[in-house]
Design a protein around this motif. Structure first.
Motif, mmCIF file in Angstrom:
data_model
loop_
_atom_site.group_PDB
_atom_site.id
_atom_site.type_symbol
_atom_site.label_atom_id
_atom_site.label_comp_id
_atom_site.label_asym_id
_atom_site.label_seq_id
_atom_site.Cartn_x
_atom_site.Cartn_y
_atom_site.Cartn_z
ATOM 1 N N GLY A 1 -38.989 74.126 64.688
ATOM 2 C CA GLY A 1 -38.914 73.106 65.723
ATOM 3 C C GLY A 1 -37.529 73.028 66.340
ATOM 4 O O GLY A 1 -37.377 72.945 67.561
ATOM 5 N N GLU A 2 -36.520 73.086 65.490
ATOM 6 C CA GLU A 2 -35.135 73.031 65.966
ATOM 7 C C GLU A 2 -34.824 74.230 66.866
ATOM 8 O O GLU A 2 -34.221 74.093 67.932
ATOM 9 C CB GLU A 2 -34.193 73.010 64.758
ATOM 10 C CG GLU A 2 -32.776 72.636 65.095
ATOM 11 C CD GLU A 2 -31.925 72.499 63.840
ATOM 12 O OE1 GLU A 2 -30.796 73.015 63.864
ATOM 13 O OE2 GLU A 2 -32.389 71.895 62.849
ATOM 14 N N GLU A 3 -35.278 75.396 66.443
ATOM 15 C CA GLU A 3 -35.055 76.616 67.231
ATOM 16 C C GLU A 3 -35.734 76.515 68.604
ATOM 17 O O GLU A 3 -35.129 76.848 69.630
ATOM 18 C CB GLU A 3 -35.617 77.814 66.457
ATOM 19 C CG GLU A 3 -35.522 79.137 67.177
ATOM 20 C CD GLU A 3 -36.224 80.256 66.418
ATOM 21 O OE1 GLU A 3 -36.619 81.240 67.068
ATOM 22 O OE2 GLU A 3 -36.388 80.137 65.178
ATOM 23 N N LEU A 4 -36.966 76.036 68.634
ATOM 24 C CA LEU A 4 -37.691 75.900 69.901
ATOM 25 C C LEU A 4 -37.045 74.867 70.816
ATOM 26 O O LEU A 4 -36.987 75.052 72.030
ATOM 27 C CB LEU A 4 -39.158 75.547 69.643
ATOM 28 C CG LEU A 4 -40.008 76.676 69.084
ATOM 29 C CD1 LEU A 4 -41.376 76.160 68.667
ATOM 30 C CD2 LEU A 4 -40.141 77.808 70.085
ATOM 31 N N ARG A 5 -36.549 73.773 70.227
ATOM 32 C CA ARG A 5 -35.866 72.757 71.050
ATOM 33 C C ARG A 5 -34.597 73.320 71.672
ATOM 34 O O ARG A 5 -34.269 73.003 72.812
ATOM 35 C CB ARG A 5 -35.560 71.511 70.217
ATOM 36 C CG ARG A 5 -36.814 70.740 69.837
ATOM 37 C CD ARG A 5 -36.527 69.363 69.279
ATOM 38 N NE ARG A 5 -35.678 69.336 68.115
ATOM 39 C CZ ARG A 5 -36.096 69.350 66.859
ATOM 40 N NH1 ARG A 5 -37.399 69.413 66.605
ATOM 41 N NH2 ARG A 5 -35.254 69.295 65.867
ATOM 42 N N GLU A 6 -33.903 74.185 70.935
ATOM 43 C CA GLU A 6 -32.690 74.823 71.476
ATOM 44 C C GLU A 6 -33.040 75.796 72.603
ATOM 45 O O GLU A 6 -32.381 75.834 73.624
ATOM 46 C CB GLU A 6 -31.946 75.584 70.369
ATOM 47 C CG GLU A 6 -31.140 74.708 69.450
ATOM 48 C CD GLU A 6 -29.975 74.030 70.161
ATOM 49 O OE1 GLU A 6 -29.266 74.706 70.933
ATOM 50 O OE2 GLU A 6 -29.793 72.819 69.944
ATOM 51 N N LEU A 7 -34.092 76.589 72.395
ATOM 52 C CA LEU A 7 -34.501 77.588 73.383
ATOM 53 C C LEU A 7 -35.093 76.972 74.644
ATOM 54 O O LEU A 7 -34.985 77.545 75.728
ATOM 55 C CB LEU A 7 -35.548 78.537 72.783
ATOM 56 C CG LEU A 7 -35.055 79.571 71.790
ATOM 57 C CD1 LEU A 7 -36.235 80.270 71.121
ATOM 58 C CD2 LEU A 7 -34.154 80.584 72.478
ATOM 59 N N HIS A 8 -35.738 75.824 74.496
ATOM 60 C CA HIS A 8 -36.463 75.213 75.620
ATOM 61 C C HIS A 8 -35.993 73.777 75.828
ATOM 62 O O HIS A 8 -36.795 72.836 75.813
ATOM 63 C CB HIS A 8 -37.977 75.255 75.363
ATOM 64 C CG HIS A 8 -38.513 76.618 75.108
ATOM 65 N ND1 HIS A 8 -38.750 77.525 76.115
ATOM 66 C CD2 HIS A 8 -38.846 77.247 73.946
ATOM 67 C CE1 HIS A 8 -39.214 78.645 75.589
ATOM 68 N NE2 HIS A 8 -39.282 78.502 74.279
ATOM 69 N N LYS A 9 -34.696 73.607 76.024
ATOM 70 C CA LYS A 9 -34.120 72.271 76.213
ATOM 71 C C LYS A 9 -34.859 71.512 77.306
ATOM 72 O O LYS A 9 -35.191 72.064 78.341
ATOM 73 C CB LYS A 9 -32.648 72.388 76.586
ATOM 74 C CG LYS A 9 -31.760 72.779 75.415
ATOM 75 C CD LYS A 9 -30.304 72.601 75.776
ATOM 76 C CE LYS A 9 -29.358 73.111 74.729
ATOM 77 N NZ LYS A 9 -29.552 72.647 73.400
ATOM 78 N N ASP A 10 -35.100 70.245 77.050
ATOM 79 C CA ASP A 10 -35.774 69.325 77.965
ATOM 80 C C ASP A 10 -37.255 69.644 78.192
ATOM 81 O O ASP A 10 -37.939 68.895 78.878
ATOM 82 C CB ASP A 10 -35.059 69.244 79.320
ATOM 83 C CG ASP A 10 -33.624 68.757 79.175
ATOM 84 O OD1 ASP A 10 -33.367 67.924 78.275
ATOM 85 O OD2 ASP A 10 -32.771 69.214 79.943
ATOM 86 N N LYS A 11 -37.743 70.727 77.644
ATOM 87 C CA LYS A 11 -39.171 71.037 77.725
ATOM 88 C C LYS A 11 -39.845 70.739 76.387
ATOM 89 O O LYS A 11 -40.997 70.350 76.335
ATOM 90 C CB LYS A 11 -39.400 72.502 78.098
ATOM 91 C CG LYS A 11 -38.922 72.840 79.499
ATOM 92 C CD LYS A 11 -39.170 74.295 79.829
ATOM 93 C CE LYS A 11 -38.667 74.608 81.225
ATOM 94 N NZ LYS A 11 -38.990 75.972 81.617
ATOM 95 N N ILE A 12 -39.101 70.969 75.301
ATOM 96 C CA ILE A 12 -39.560 70.636 73.953
ATOM 97 C C ILE A 12 -38.480 69.752 73.350
ATOM 98 O O ILE A 12 -37.304 70.127 73.315
ATOM 99 C CB ILE A 12 -39.762 71.894 73.082
ATOM 100 C CG1 ILE A 12 -40.811 72.820 73.706
ATOM 101 C CG2 ILE A 12 -40.181 71.495 71.664
ATOM 102 C CD1 ILE A 12 -40.986 74.152 72.997
ATOM 103 N N ILE A 13 -38.880 68.568 72.903
ATOM 104 C CA ILE A 13 -37.921 67.610 72.349
ATOM 105 C C ILE A 13 -38.363 67.199 70.944
ATOM 106 O O ILE A 13 -39.500 67.456 70.543
ATOM 107 C CB ILE A 13 -37.792 66.369 73.250
ATOM 108 C CG1 ILE A 13 -39.137 65.631 73.355
ATOM 109 C CG2 ILE A 13 -37.276 66.743 74.648
ATOM 110 C CD1 ILE A 13 -39.062 64.245 73.973
#
Length: 121
Positions: A57-69
């Motif tokens: 989850g942390e990795e995805l939030r970093e890769l997709h800022k403001d799209k996945i929170i």
């Protein structure tokens, strides 16, 4: 993907859908345990909240800022919210749904997992 998210979620073996009036959200559950929530945020933006392994989850939030929170009104370590109005690949959303489903299913005993997968009540 927006038109088929509900179908994809409900097609999961043992999935049940309900509406939580207090949250104004549709929940997708396996034997009462939620694996997805489809709602809107305080600004009326459509979100899908899913459980993921914390590091994923942390990795995805970093890769997709403001799209996945971090999970909207949920545990910020384990839950993540996807803004469905953003252009995220359908395959990514499906993989996240699959992971959430597997994590919740994996929390049941092996016996209950077998019952769910065999369609027993």
């Amino acid at each position: 993907m927006k038109q088929t998210i509900d179908d994809y979620l409900q097609a999961k073996i043992g999935a049940e859908k309900d509406f939580q009036p207090d949250w104004e959200a549709h929940r997708y559950l396996i034997r009462g345990k939620m694996f997805a929530m489809h709602a809107t945020d305080k600004n009326g933006k459509e979100i899908l909240t899913l459980k993921l392994l914390p590091e994923h989850g942390e990795e995805l939030r970093e890769l997709h800022k403001d799209k996945i929170i971090a999970g909207y009104y949920m545990n910020k370590t384990h839950w993540n919210s996807i803004y469905l109005t953003e252009n995220l690949p359908d395959e990514l959303i499906k993989k996240m749904i699959d992971e959430s489903y597997r994590l919740i299913l994996g929390g049941f005993s092996k016996k209950v997992q077998r019952e769910i997968m065999e369609g027993e009540v």
